[in-house]
Design an enzyme around this catalytic site. Sequence first.
Site, PDB file in Angstrom:
ATOM      1  N   ALA A  73       1.715  -0.933  -2.135  1.00 52.62           N
ATOM      2  CA  ALA A  73       3.156  -0.905  -1.925  1.00 52.62           C
ATOM      3  C   ALA A  73       3.833  -1.303  -3.239  1.00 52.62           C
ATOM      4  O   ALA A  73       3.234  -1.952  -4.095  1.00 52.62           O
ATOM      5  CB  ALA A  73       3.550  -1.866  -0.812  1.00 52.62           C
ATOM      6  N   GLY A 116      -1.192  -1.117   0.483  1.00 49.76           N
ATOM      7  CA  GLY A 116      -0.595  -0.066   1.300  1.00 49.76           C
ATOM      8  C   GLY A 116      -1.197   1.293   1.035  1.00 49.76           C
ATOM      9  O   GLY A 116      -1.232   2.145   1.922  1.00 49.76           O
ATOM     10  N   GLU A 119      -4.199   1.429   3.157  1.00 50.39           N
ATOM     11  CA  GLU A 119      -3.793   1.563   4.559  1.00 50.39           C
ATOM     12  C   GLU A 119      -3.337   2.985   4.870  1.00 50.39           C
ATOM     13  O   GLU A 119      -3.552   3.482   5.985  1.00 50.39           O
ATOM     14  CB  GLU A 119      -2.700   0.543   4.882  1.00 50.39           C
ATOM     15  CG  GLU A 119      -3.245  -0.877   4.882  1.00 50.39           C
ATOM     16  CD  GLU A 119      -2.186  -1.927   5.129  1.00 50.39           C
ATOM     17  OE1 GLU A 119      -2.291  -2.666   6.111  1.00 50.39           O
ATOM     18  OE2 GLU A 119      -1.228  -2.008   4.318  1.00 50.39           O
ATOM     19  N   GLU A 139      -3.946  -8.291  -0.252  1.00 49.72           N
ATOM     20  CA  GLU A 139      -2.673  -8.863   0.190  1.00 49.72           C
ATOM     21  C   GLU A 139      -2.671 -10.385   0.289  1.00 49.72           C
ATOM     22  O   GLU A 139      -1.669 -11.036  -0.044  1.00 49.72           O
ATOM     23  CB  GLU A 139      -2.253  -8.256   1.543  1.00 49.72           C
ATOM     24  CG  GLU A 139      -1.667  -6.863   1.448  1.00 49.72           C
ATOM     25  CD  GLU A 139      -2.716  -5.769   1.523  1.00 49.72           C
ATOM     26  OE1 GLU A 139      -2.327  -4.605   1.756  1.00 49.72           O
ATOM     27  OE2 GLU A 139      -3.916  -6.065   1.362  1.00 49.72           O
TER      28      GLU A 139
END
Length: 256
Positions: A73, A116, A119, A139
């Site tokens: 992210a 992210g 994911e 994370e």
Amino acid sequence: MNTSDVAVGPETPEPLLVERRDDRVVATLSRPDKRNAIDQATIDALHALCAELEADPRILILTGADGVFASGADIAQLRERRAADALAGINANAFVRINELPMPVIAAVDGWALGGGAELAYAADIRISTPDARFGNPETGLGIIPAAGATWRLKEIVGEARAAELLLTGRIVDAAEALSIGLVTGVHPTGDLLTEAHALADRIAKNDRAATIATKRVLRAPRADHPRVDLEVQAELFESPEKHRRMTEFLERRKR
């Protein structure tokens, strides 16, 4: 082949490049200056693409530009988010939508797929990679959890003990290990990655579209719904003219 490109100005580059074909779509994450980090514009583009593929189901191939799938992210945006943003599930809801598309999703991963980005890859039905692929969820080192699907999707893919080890340590998995634990189903030379993704899409596209959509839906059903959901879906397909046509063709080929 029908290719559609969105014209954008030099100051607002498109974060998702989309190539459209009759039976599939190739979506390339393209923020090369940010190693394809997933920002709000990328999420918005993914939602727009999902809306298109929900209305007109086709196979989706997800990949990244310039030797990176997605480095995570966008930390600059993530740092400024607060509790309300977390509860909104900005990335999580987009990835759920991708996972629930009617037709299969193939992630073709080269280079980093972190946070992210990992994911997003986990949300695909099938993952393939190059030898340079690296998966990981760092994370907890940033003071957060992987809340866009890793805590439940990864254990479904590689098993609970392995997922716990990877998520709690933040350890990076290389392509060879990803193959050995079932995170990817194939490792291919960099130059062949998209060719192999299209080969998978070709095999899927040869099958009956309704049966493919049904198989994906039943695969996603909770264990408690089986075998009821299998039998209900099979009953629908047993009434399909395409089922009769394909089986007739099969029997006629056997007679030759």
